[in-house]
Design a protein around this motif. Structure first.
Motif, PDB file in Angstrom:
ATOM      1  N   ASN A   8       0.792  -1.226   0.000  1.00  0.00           N
ATOM      2  CA  ASN A   8       0.000   0.000   0.000  1.00  0.00           C
ATOM      3  C   ASN A   8       0.824   1.276   0.000  1.00  0.00           C
ATOM      4  OD1 ASN A   8      -2.585  -1.070  -0.139  1.00  0.00           O
ATOM      5  ND2 ASN A   8      -2.684  -1.422   2.062  1.00  0.00           N
ATOM      6  N   ILE A   9       1.770   1.398   0.948  1.00  0.00           N
ATOM      7  CA  ILE A   9       2.455   2.689   1.093  1.00  0.00           C
ATOM      8  C   ILE A   9       3.960   2.509   1.247  1.00  0.00           C
ATOM      9  CG2 ILE A   9       0.469   3.918   2.041  1.00  0.00           C
ATOM     10  CD1 ILE A   9       1.670   3.533   4.826  1.00  0.00           C
ATOM     11  N   LEU A  10       4.686   3.412   0.631  1.00  0.00           N
ATOM     12  CA  LEU A  10       6.143   3.415   0.705  1.00  0.00           C
ATOM     13  C   LEU A  10       6.620   3.770   2.109  1.00  0.00           C
ATOM     14  CD1 LEU A  10       8.794   3.222  -0.956  1.00  0.00           C
ATOM     15  CD2 LEU A  10       8.530   5.656  -1.474  1.00  0.00           C
ATOM     16  N   TRP A  11       5.798   4.485   2.893  1.00  0.00           N
ATOM     17  CA  TRP A  11       6.184   4.971   4.224  1.00  0.00           C
ATOM     18  C   TRP A  11       6.588   3.845   5.174  1.00  0.00           C
ATOM     19  CZ3 TRP A  11       4.875   4.565   9.339  1.00  0.00           C
ATOM     20  CH2 TRP A  11       5.271   5.611  10.181  1.00  0.00           C
ATOM     21  N   ALA A  12       6.024   2.651   4.987  1.00  0.00           N
ATOM     22  CA  ALA A  12       6.199   1.572   5.970  1.00  0.00           C
ATOM     23  C   ALA A  12       7.642   1.066   5.960  1.00  0.00           C
ATOM     24  CB  ALA A  12       5.222   0.435   5.678  1.00  0.00           C
ATOM     25  N   HIS A  13       8.466   1.636   6.820  1.00  0.00           N
ATOM     26  CA  HIS A  13       9.902   1.397   6.776  1.00  0.00           C
ATOM     27  C   HIS A  13      10.302  -0.042   7.083  1.00  0.00           C
ATOM     28  CE1 HIS A  13       8.558   3.261  10.588  1.00  0.00           C
ATOM     29  NE2 HIS A  13       9.225   2.283  11.134  1.00  0.00           N
ATOM     30  N   TYR A  14       9.589  -0.725   8.014  1.00  0.00           N
ATOM     31  CA  TYR A  14      10.000  -2.079   8.342  1.00  0.00           C
ATOM     32  C   TYR A  14       9.677  -3.058   7.216  1.00  0.00           C
ATOM     33  CZ  TYR A  14      11.030  -0.504  13.037  1.00  0.00           C
ATOM     34  OH  TYR A  14      11.570   0.153  14.108  1.00  0.00           O
ATOM     35  N   GLN A  37       4.662  -0.216  -4.969  1.00  0.00           N
ATOM     36  CA  GLN A  37       4.195   0.618  -3.866  1.00  0.00           C
ATOM     37  C   GLN A  37       3.084   1.505  -4.417  1.00  0.00           C
ATOM     38  OE1 GLN A  37       5.150   0.262  -0.852  1.00  0.00           O
ATOM     39  NE2 GLN A  37       7.310  -0.338  -0.741  1.00  0.00           N
ATOM     40  N   ILE A  38       1.848   1.313  -3.931  1.00  0.00           N
ATOM     41  CA  ILE A  38       0.716   2.024  -4.520  1.00  0.00           C
ATOM     42  C   ILE A  38       0.822   3.531  -4.292  1.00  0.00           C
ATOM     43  CG2 ILE A  38      -1.789   2.322  -4.479  1.00  0.00           C
ATOM     44  CD1 ILE A  38      -2.042  -0.644  -3.818  1.00  0.00           C
ATOM     45  N   ALA A  39       1.126   3.947  -3.072  1.00  0.00           N
ATOM     46  CA  ALA A  39       1.150   5.383  -2.764  1.00  0.00           C
ATOM     47  C   ALA A  39       2.300   5.702  -1.819  1.00  0.00           C
ATOM     48  CB  ALA A  39      -0.179   5.823  -2.161  1.00  0.00           C
ATOM     49  N   GLN A  40       2.555   7.006  -1.654  1.00  0.00           N
ATOM     50  CA  GLN A  40       3.654   7.453  -0.818  1.00  0.00           C
ATOM     51  C   GLN A  40       3.379   7.199   0.667  1.00  0.00           C
ATOM     52  OE1 GLN A  40       7.093   8.434  -0.276  1.00  0.00           O
ATOM     53  NE2 GLN A  40       6.686   9.684  -2.078  1.00  0.00           N
ATOM     54  N   SER A  41       2.181   7.580   1.146  1.00  0.00           N
ATOM     55  CA  SER A  41       1.848   7.425   2.554  1.00  0.00           C
ATOM     56  C   SER A  41       0.325   7.443   2.692  1.00  0.00           C
ATOM     57  CB  SER A  41       2.491   8.543   3.386  1.00  0.00           C
ATOM     58  OG  SER A  41       2.330   8.311   4.773  1.00  0.00           O
ATOM     59  N   GLU A  42      -0.158   7.571   3.928  1.00  0.00           N
ATOM     60  CA  GLU A  42      -1.582   7.687   4.169  1.00  0.00           C
ATOM     61  C   GLU A  42      -1.848   8.912   5.038  1.00  0.00           C
ATOM     62  OE1 GLU A  42      -2.568   3.944   5.838  1.00  0.00           O
ATOM     63  OE2 GLU A  42      -1.440   4.251   7.688  1.00  0.00           O
ATOM     64  N   GLN A  43      -3.056   9.448   4.939  1.00  0.00           N
ATOM     65  CA  GLN A  43      -3.352  10.721   5.587  1.00  0.00           C
ATOM     66  C   GLN A  43      -3.230  10.657   7.104  1.00  0.00           C
ATOM     67  OE1 GLN A  43      -7.214  11.478   3.795  1.00  0.00           O
ATOM     68  NE2 GLN A  43      -6.315  12.917   2.333  1.00  0.00           N
ATOM     69  N   SER A  44      -3.506   9.507   7.702  1.00  0.00           N
ATOM     70  CA  SER A  44      -3.409   9.396   9.157  1.00  0.00           C
ATOM     71  C   SER A  44      -1.983   9.559   9.655  1.00  0.00           C
ATOM     72  CB  SER A  44      -3.965   8.042   9.617  1.00  0.00           C
ATOM     73  OG  SER A  44      -3.173   6.983   9.119  1.00  0.00           O
ATOM     74  N   ARG A  45      -1.008   9.435   8.745  1.00  0.00           N
ATOM     75  CA  ARG A  45       0.391   9.578   9.134  1.00  0.00           C
ATOM     76  C   ARG A  45       0.949  10.960   8.788  1.00  0.00           C
ATOM     77  NH1 ARG A  45       2.401   4.338  10.193  1.00  0.00           N
ATOM     78  NH2 ARG A  45       1.046   2.696   9.385  1.00  0.00           N
ATOM     79  N   ALA A  46       0.079  11.861   8.346  1.00  0.00           N
ATOM     80  CA  ALA A  46       0.546  13.186   7.922  1.00  0.00           C
ATOM     81  C   ALA A  46       1.291  13.906   9.040  1.00  0.00           C
ATOM     82  CB  ALA A  46      -0.634  14.023   7.439  1.00  0.00           C
ATOM     83  N   ASP A  65       2.351   9.266  -6.331  1.00  0.00           N
ATOM     84  CA  ASP A  65       3.103  10.049  -5.360  1.00  0.00           C
ATOM     85  C   ASP A  65       2.153  10.947  -4.564  1.00  0.00           C
ATOM     86  OD1 ASP A  65       5.074  11.224  -3.914  1.00  0.00           O
ATOM     87  OD2 ASP A  65       5.930  12.394  -5.552  1.00  0.00           O
ATOM     88  N   THR A  66       1.319  10.306  -3.742  1.00  0.00           N
ATOM     89  CA  THR A  66       0.315  11.023  -2.961  1.00  0.00           C
ATOM     90  C   THR A  66      -0.130  10.127  -1.809  1.00  0.00           C
ATOM     91  OG1 THR A  66      -1.806  12.197  -3.089  1.00  0.00           O
ATOM     92  CG2 THR A  66      -1.615  10.168  -4.367  1.00  0.00           C
ATOM     93  N   TYR A  67      -1.144  10.571  -1.039  1.00  0.00           N
ATOM     94  CA  TYR A  67      -1.739   9.713  -0.014  1.00  0.00           C
ATOM     95  C   TYR A  67      -2.602   8.655  -0.673  1.00  0.00           C
ATOM     96  CZ  TYR A  67      -0.357  13.339   3.302  1.00  0.00           C
ATOM     97  OH  TYR A  67       0.364  14.232   4.044  1.00  0.00           O
ATOM     98  N   ILE A  68      -2.642   7.477  -0.087  1.00  0.00           N
ATOM     99  CA  ILE A  68      -3.370   6.380  -0.705  1.00  0.00           C
ATOM    100  C   ILE A  68      -4.875   6.652  -0.749  1.00  0.00           C
ATOM    101  CG2 ILE A  68      -3.689   5.020   1.426  1.00  0.00           C
ATOM    102  CD1 ILE A  68      -2.986   2.548  -0.452  1.00  0.00           C
ATOM    103  N   GLU A  69      -5.389   7.450   0.205  1.00  0.00           N
ATOM    104  CA  GLU A  69      -6.813   7.775   0.206  1.00  0.00           C
ATOM    105  C   GLU A  69      -7.206   8.616  -1.008  1.00  0.00           C
ATOM    106  OE1 GLU A  69      -5.544   7.307   4.514  1.00  0.00           O
ATOM    107  OE2 GLU A  69      -4.754   8.281   2.717  1.00  0.00           O
ATOM    108  N   GLN A  70      -6.229   9.255  -1.641  1.00  0.00           N
ATOM    109  CA  GLN A  70      -6.507  10.113  -2.779  1.00  0.00           C
ATOM    110  C   GLN A  70      -6.411   9.384  -4.122  1.00  0.00           C
ATOM    111  OE1 GLN A  70      -3.729  13.335  -2.184  1.00  0.00           O
ATOM    112  NE2 GLN A  70      -4.953  14.276  -0.560  1.00  0.00           N
TER     113      GLN A  70
END
Length: 386
Positions: A8-14, A37-46, A65-70
């Motif tokens: 889902n998101i590139l943010w997930a470092h582990y 990697q579908i999206a960069q991150s998610e809005q809850s992690r902004a 290159d955006t939030y997955i919710e978008q």
């Protein structure tokens, strides 16, 4: 063997750490691995800042290159289908069965003769379950050839939904970078006393790390801590640190002020994950009091640093990581007096923090990126040969 992973998101470092291990080991299994990697991150992690730029080494594409919710479902389907057709994998790993786009991709993969593995972190108690929803979920997972599970509760939940035990390819794949975390922690320990004095912290501390959100049950944690201190004679040598940010921050600070606990309960500024061990070094016991938590990787982090843990039984990690009375305690969040009792054991000295920390280190050593990556690759090999 060509392996395509949808994440889902590139943010997930582990996850990136595990993907890097898969990439490093793939040649030994005559395999290659590519991650979408579908999206960069998610809005809850902004509030947690931008994703870390770390030297992970694996092959991936960032689709949006955006939030997955978008990202709309039709856009995800088009992008995922196009990439899968271009890559032509032998096996597809999906990181969830709740996304219509990934379900659509799974159907296409099955029609194309591609084996499908699903990674899941769901447990029976992390959300309210309905009969219709569970029936639909069982139909979806029936299409998969195998499963990677965060831990034992997740594996048992899949079996309840009709999965055969032999389809559980990896039963425990929730990991963090143990070695890197321990290194940062050990480097910070020599300055612990000075840093505590600098920040006006007590010499011993409980710590919570994560979002300041309602489902984390932090109001109950603060109440339990205050009550435990009172029962121990209001000892001034223990504090409670809350490391993070989130929608409940204002309400939590108001509670702290109302209780007159400003000197013993402190909210600390959020930190990137690789700096969290520096703050863990200021504390002694991790507490995760969540009402709902599919796993709780912060427990892995604290145990990698050799810390005791106090964990709600609603956290998916509890059965696999916490040996009650040996490396910490498990409690029922519906019974707040249990949490108070757990905290009091540490405050009054009845719990041996050092011995519990050693057991934590021993347990978490079995949850390493290298071990999980090898088990995942063996699982991919297994499904492609059936």
């Amino acid at each position: 063997m060509k392996i395509l992973i949808v994440h889902n998101i590139l943010w997930a470092h582990y996850k990136a750490t595990v993907f890097s291990e898969l990439h490093r080991l793939a040649s030994s299994y005559k395999a290659e691995v590519h991650v979408l990697q579908i999206a960069q991150s998610e809005q809850s992690r902004a509030l947690l800042g931008k994703p870390d730029q770390l030297p992970d080494q694996y092959s991936y594409e960032l689709l949006f290159d955006t939030y997955i919710e978008q990202v709309s479902t039709p856009a995800k389907i088009r992008a995922l289908v196009a990439r899968m057709r271009a890559y032509r994998p032998d096996v597809l790993l999906l990181t969830g069965y709740y996304d219509p786009a990934q379900i659509a991709l799974m159907v296409l993969a099955k029609l194309s003769g591609i084996k499908v593995v699903i990674q899941t972190e769901s447990t029976p108690v992390d959300q309210v379950r309905s009969g219709l929803k569970e029936w639909f979920k069982s139909r979806v997972i029936a299409m998969a050839d195998g499963f990677f599970c965060f831990g034992t509760p997740q594996a048992n939940y899949l079996i309840q939904l009709g999965v055969r035990p032999d389809q559980i390819l990896v039963a425990q794949n929730a990991v963090v970078d143990n070695a890197k975390l321990r290194q940062v922690y050990e480097q910070a320990r020599p300055t612990r006393t000075a840093k505590q004095a600098e920040q006006n912290l007590p010499p011993a501390n409980f710590i919570y790390v994560g979002r300041l959100a309602a489902e984390k049950n932090l109001t109950a944690l603060i109440d339990a801590f205050v009550q435990a201190r009172q029962k121990a004679g209001n000892r001034a040598n223990w504090g409670l640190l809350l490391l993070g940010d989130g929608p409940e921050k204002g309400a939590i600070q108001a509670q702290i002020d109302r209780l007159g606990a400003q000197d013993s309960v402190k909210i600390l500024p959020n930190q990137p994950w690789y700096r969290v061990p520096q703050t863990l070094a200021l504390a002694d016991v991790l507490v995760l009091p969540s009402l709902s938590e599919p796993w709780g990787l912060v427990v892995n982090e604290a145990m990698a640093c050799g810390m005791p843990v106090v964990v709600s039984d609603r956290c998916g990690c509890a059965p696999d990581l916490v040996k009650n009375g040996q490396n910490g305690y498990i409690f029922d969040p519906a019974r707040p007096e249990e949490l108070t009792s757990c905290l009091l054991r540490f405050i009054d000295g009845h719990a041996d923090r050092q011995a519990m920390g050693r057991v934590s280190s021993e347990i978490i050593a079995h949850f390493s990126p290298d071990t999980v990556a090898r088990e995942m690759l063996a699982g991919f090999v297994k499904v492609t040969r059936t």
